[in-house]
Write a protein that holds these residues in place. Structure first.
Motif, PDB file in Angstrom:
ATOM      1  N   UNK A  79     -59.497 156.438 -16.032  1.00 34.98           N
ATOM      2  CA  UNK A  79     -60.646 157.334 -15.863  1.00 34.98           C
ATOM      3  C   UNK A  79     -61.189 157.779 -17.213  1.00 34.98           C
ATOM      4  N   UNK A  80     -60.291 158.120 -18.131  1.00 35.75           N
ATOM      5  CA  UNK A  80     -60.715 158.537 -19.463  1.00 35.75           C
ATOM      6  C   UNK A  80     -61.414 157.392 -20.192  1.00 35.75           C
ATOM      7  N   UNK A  81     -60.862 156.188 -20.083  1.00 37.52           N
ATOM      8  CA  UNK A  81     -61.484 155.031 -20.747  1.00 37.52           C
ATOM      9  C   UNK A  81     -62.889 154.800 -20.214  1.00 37.52           C
ATOM     10  N   UNK A  82     -63.072 154.923 -18.900  1.00 38.36           N
ATOM     11  CA  UNK A  82     -64.405 154.756 -18.316  1.00 38.36           C
ATOM     12  C   UNK A  82     -65.367 155.810 -18.833  1.00 38.36           C
ATOM     13  N   UNK A  83     -64.888 157.059 -18.932  1.00 40.75           N
ATOM     14  CA  UNK A  83     -65.745 158.146 -19.436  1.00 40.75           C
ATOM     15  C   UNK A  83     -66.157 157.886 -20.880  1.00 40.75           C
ATOM     16  N   UNK A 135     -54.851 162.825 -26.301  1.00 41.83           N
ATOM     17  CA  UNK A 135     -53.632 163.381 -26.885  1.00 41.83           C
ATOM     18  C   UNK A 135     -52.768 164.055 -25.816  1.00 41.83           C
ATOM     19  N   UNK A 136     -53.421 164.746 -24.882  1.00 40.75           N
ATOM     20  CA  UNK A 136     -52.685 165.402 -23.798  1.00 40.75           C
ATOM     21  C   UNK A 136     -51.976 164.359 -22.926  1.00 40.75           C
ATOM     22  N   UNK A 137     -52.670 163.242 -22.623  1.00 42.62           N
ATOM     23  CA  UNK A 137     -52.055 162.193 -21.827  1.00 42.62           C
ATOM     24  C   UNK A 137     -50.856 161.583 -22.547  1.00 42.62           C
TER      25      UNK A 137
END
Length: 911
Positions: A79-83, A135-137
């Motif tokens: 999801x982060x990569x898509x964002x 960083x949180x992930x």
């Protein structure tokens, strides 16, 4: 799967961090200089983290596919990569927009600077937030996820487990339950008993679940008595040469009385010596089952002694590359079962308690539909048949099971062996092929995927990487052939030149791919209102086979791809919403929809790479089309668009333009298609590779030479006085492989004697030709490369075959209204590679003669509207490769009535 989302994000990060964009960002607007350093640093940090994360994801997705914590973490990474992909794409667009019109454009629009600064500030904030999320992930991973062991020989992985299960199952299969392998068993048995004395390699290959291991096991059991020593070894994806050698030694010792060798602690040198001593002067048979990499055999090849005793190595694989370890005449490709064999095997499993395994009549309709879904794949037929044998035998239940088949495949534990064996092929695809494969399931079941269009879509999606000097299209075709050679796609048809023309997905593989698409948010299919509804996170949406308006109120802000396939919906709230709200759209393909206009808001789709309006009713494009700076493919073919707006020349990245207009669908006249008119500025688009087709005029033929990258070009309405300039311009196109030229009418002469195109493969000349044209360099020199030749309305008085016979690599020849004489004679040795011959609309032709030794490879003859040709071509019996002769609109031909007629070794169809 998350690594593919990361790959997409890395691509846009790489583009945004490129020197051209960064220098623009830091220099165009002075106030950006305080923002940009931190923005660039954040993007660099994300890029570095993603590169490291890719390797980690490859490991855990292969080794531990069922760990729920890892699955949840991977989804967050995806999801982060898509964002990030969306954020950085918008950044590149905003900066690129300043570059779009040059300095003068920037000065005129300077009053918009505050708005731009606000947007860049927002993006910088979003990138910073994305880095913090990353960083949180990373911290979450350290806190909650188990440590991942490095792959080694002792770490039993997914591949080992399920390859072993298949081998065990194959060895336990009852002889009475084998269906449909008799012919292949006979072929393999002959290969093993072939009389040669030297060591030989035999390969058996095909897609996962097609029955390779079952077949080879059956033959191995029957034939091993004919060999002194034998061994069966399964090769895992994570093989080592030492493991393979140990397993072969162990297998030989297990079956050989009095031979006991402990190879556990031997190094590779001792293993080599020990195996060579065991094989010695013995005739041996070794099966290397489920090999994924040819290197696995090459690493041990020198150890397998050739003692000239007629020993055999049998290799099974899903990979054509591995199968090629065997000589061509010793490769056995297994295909899915025919409908007859599929039904027989299905009934044995699904109705094992019924007399003669007969299907109860009330169930036959649904049973046949379910069996058909298995696509002839034995493992699917057996697995689904066994599952169905446990359910009650009522029509309503089996109808329900048919509707639930996809769900059962995804969720029923009894089908896990089938799913896992098929998933192996996907899991071990290189990461650059995974998205390409999944993309194919966005089309309908049994859909024949056109090669060229599929390649352009992959390029538009960003799946294709530049490799050296090869074009993206050439790289994409390499990807396609890799999928074919890995049995992930099936070749449906080939053209006459042996290249894939259309391919398809196997039904069962497609069901698994659809499931993956849904789980990984790769894309959704909306088919006959049966599929899940799209939501705000949907990135690809395919609308299939709908005949009613789709009413969707949902907004699709993240949508990257919209495909409409086989639909008949004139308008839809969904379509209007996509134009207005889906800002990140990359692919918009509306082929065949009866829409009549494209809204001006299309210009806001800054990321659009592919726009398909083929066979729509659209009459014009809005001026805002010029804002689509990233557009690569513009497909307007057979729409109602005849001119393009001047701003089209701003599409600096345009690679393919299709814009033919249909005039006469029967092809029975010279002007059956027309092209499109282009502004002069269009001839400075240096990336253009395809123009089909263009209307000729003096300006066009003069400026055409600037398009030096053209590979495929069709030009219509050519006049005789254009010829000199046209030849001069075309001669600058050193890459052109397809050329089609249409004269403006039947009296205009195409004077192209000065043309020489060394890369030309397909040539079509529609118009009057001088006899000297056939002696020109185009046929004498370029003729060596020409594989397809179409001459129509040439009005030649002399037999053209003697001159054309210099084109010795021709595979397709069409003569349509090309010759006004009475006889055509094909002499010995002419056209040795020709596969298809078309003779069409030659009203004076009364005789066609084939000498012995002519057209040695000819498979098809098509005769159209040859009114005076009443006899079968003389000497046609000499064409030993001929399969079909098709005759159309020839009522007196050979006294044959309409229908099929068997003549000698070929079939004649009169219609």
């Amino acid at each position: 799967m998350a690594e593919t989302a990361i790959l997409a994000a890395l691509k846009v990060l790489g583009a945004a961090l490129a020197e051209e964009v960064t220098s623009l960002a830091s220099s165009k607007i002075s106030k950006l200089r305080s923002i940009y350093p931190n923005l660039k640093l954040n993007m660099n940090n994300i890029s570095t983290e993603f590169h490291v994360m890719q390797g980690f994801l490859n490991g855990i997705e292969t080794e531990h596919p069922s760990n729920e914590s890892q699955v949840a973490w991977i989804k967050e990474v995806q999801k982060l990569a898509n964002d990030i992909e969306d954020i950085v794409a918008e950044f590149a667009y905003l900066i690129g927009n300043q570059k779009f019109g040059g300095i003068s454009f920037y000065l005129k629009k300077r009053f918009k600077e505050p708005k731009l600064l606000i947007a860049i500030n927002r993006i910088a904030s979003e990138v910073h937030e994305a880095e913090q999320r990353l960083q949180y992930l990373a911290r979450v991973k350290e806190r909650w996820l188990p440590t991942i062991e490095i792959k080694n020989e002792k770490n039993s992985n997914f591949s080992n487990k399920y390859s072993h299960n298949v081998a065990v199952y194959a060895h336990l299969v009852d002889e009475d339950h084998l269906v449909g392998i008799t012919e292949d068993r006979e072929k393999l048995t002959k290969l093993l008993n072939f009389g040669e004395q030297q060591l030989s390699v035999v390969s058996v290959w095909g897609m996962g679940g097609v029955g390779k291991t079952t077949l080879v096991t059956n033959v191995f059991k029957r034939e091993r008595k004919n060999f002194d020593r034998h061994a069966w070894v399964s090769i895992s994806q994570s093989y080592t040469p030492e493991t393979i050698l140990r397993n072969i030694i162990s297998e030989i010792c297990r079956d050989e009385k009095g031979v006991t060798i402990d190879a556990t602690n031997m190094d590779v040198l001792r293993l080599n010596t020990t195996l060579q001593n065991l094989l010695g002067e013995h005739k041996y048979l070794i099966v290397l089952d489920d090999m994924w990499d040819p290197k696995a055999f090459l690493d041990i090849r020198d150890t397998l002694v050739d003692n000239h005793r007629g020993s055999k190595i049998v290799i099974t694989s899903r990979m054509a590359e591995v199968a090629n370890l065997a000589p061509e005449n010793k490769r056995l490709e297994l295909k899915p079962f025919s409908e007859t064999y599929s039904w027989s095997l299905f009934c044995r499993k699904a109705f094992n308690h019924e007399k003669n395994h007969a299907c109860p009549p009330p169930l036959e309709e649904w049973a046949r539909k379910i069996a058909s879904k298995c696509g002839g794949l034995p493992l699917a037929i057996v697995s689904i048949g066994v599952m169905l044998s446990l359910f009650e035998k009522t029509e309503s239940k089996w109808r329900q099971l048919f509707d639930q088949l996809s769900w059962q495949l995804d969720n029923n534990p009894s089908l896990d062996p089938l799913k896992n064996i098929l998933m192996l092929s996907f899991k071990y695809l290189p990461k650059y092929l995974k998205n390409c494969f999944l993309y194919c399931c966005l089309f309908p079941e049994d859909f024949l995927l056109p090669r060229k269009k599929l390649l352009r879509l992959w390029i538009a999606e960003g799946f294709i990487e530049q490799k050296g000097r090869s074009t993206l299209e050439e790289v994409a075709e390499g990807y396609l052939m890799e999928l074919v050679n890995r049995c992930m796609l099936q070749v449906a048809t080939k053209n006459y030149f042996g290249r894939v023309k259309r391919c398809k997905m196997h039904d069962t593989l497609r069901e698994l791919a659809i499931s993956l698409c849904r789980k990984e948010n790769f894309g959704l299919l909306h088919e006959d209102n049966k599929s899940e509804n799209a939501d705000g996170s949907t990135r690809r949406l395919s609308i299939i086979n709908l005949r009613e308006t789709v009413n969707h109120d949902v907004c699709l802000p993240k949508l990257r791809t919209f495909l409409s396939v086989d639909n008949d919906v004139p308008s839809s709230p969904l379509l209007s919403m996509i134009f207005d709200k889906s800002r990140y759209l990359t692919v918009l393909d509306l082929e065949g929809l009866p829409i009549e206009m494209v809204p001006n808001s299309i210009g806001d789709l800054f990321n659009l790479h592919y726009l398909g309006l083929r066979k729509t009713k659209v009459k014009s494009l809005p001026k805002s089309i010029k804002k689509l700076q990233n557009l690569q493919t513009l497909d307007l073919a057979y729409s109602q668009i005849q001119t393009l707006p001047d701003g089209i020349a701003e599409l600096k990245k345009l690679r393919h333009l299709f814009a033919e207009v249909e005039v006469n669908p029967t092809y029975r006249s010279l002007r059956n298609r027309t092209g499109i008119s282009l502004p002069k500025s269009m001839f400075y688009l240096k990336d253009l590779q395809t123009i089909q087709a263009l209307e000729s005029n003096s300006m066009v033929v003069r400026e055409l030479g600037n398009l030096t990258q053209l590979r495929s070009f069709r030009i219509r309405n050519v006049k005789e006085n254009h010829s000199v300039e046209l030849c001069k311009s075309l001669s600058k196109m050193s890459f052109v492989s397809l050329l089609s030229i249409n004269a403006s009418d039947e009296e205009e002469i195409l004077q192209l004697e000065g043309l020489n195109l060394p890369q030309l493969q397909k040539l079509a000349l529609h118009g009057k030709l001088k006899e000297t044209m056939l002696e020109s360099p185009l046929f004498r020199i370029s003729g060596n490369s020409i594989q397809s030749l179409w001459l129509s309305w040439s009005q030649l008085q002399n037999d053209p075959l003697s001159s054309l016979s210099h084109c010795r690599n021709l595979m397709l020849l069409t003569l349509k209204g090309a010759y006004e004489g009475q006889r055509l004679i094909f002499q010995e040795g002419w056209f040795p590679k020709l596969k298809r011959l078309d003779l069409d609309i030659m009203p004076n032709l009364i005789q066609v003669e084939m000498e012995q030794g002519t057209m040695a490879s000819l498979e098809e003859i098509w005769l159209w509207e040859l009114k005076k040709l009443v006899e079968v071509p003389k000497g046609i019996q000499h064409l030993v490769s001929l399969k079909w002769m098709i005759c159309t609109d020839m009522p007196e031909f050979g006294g044959l009535s309409r229908g099929y007629h068997k003549l000698s070794h070929f079939t004649c169809v009169v219609r």
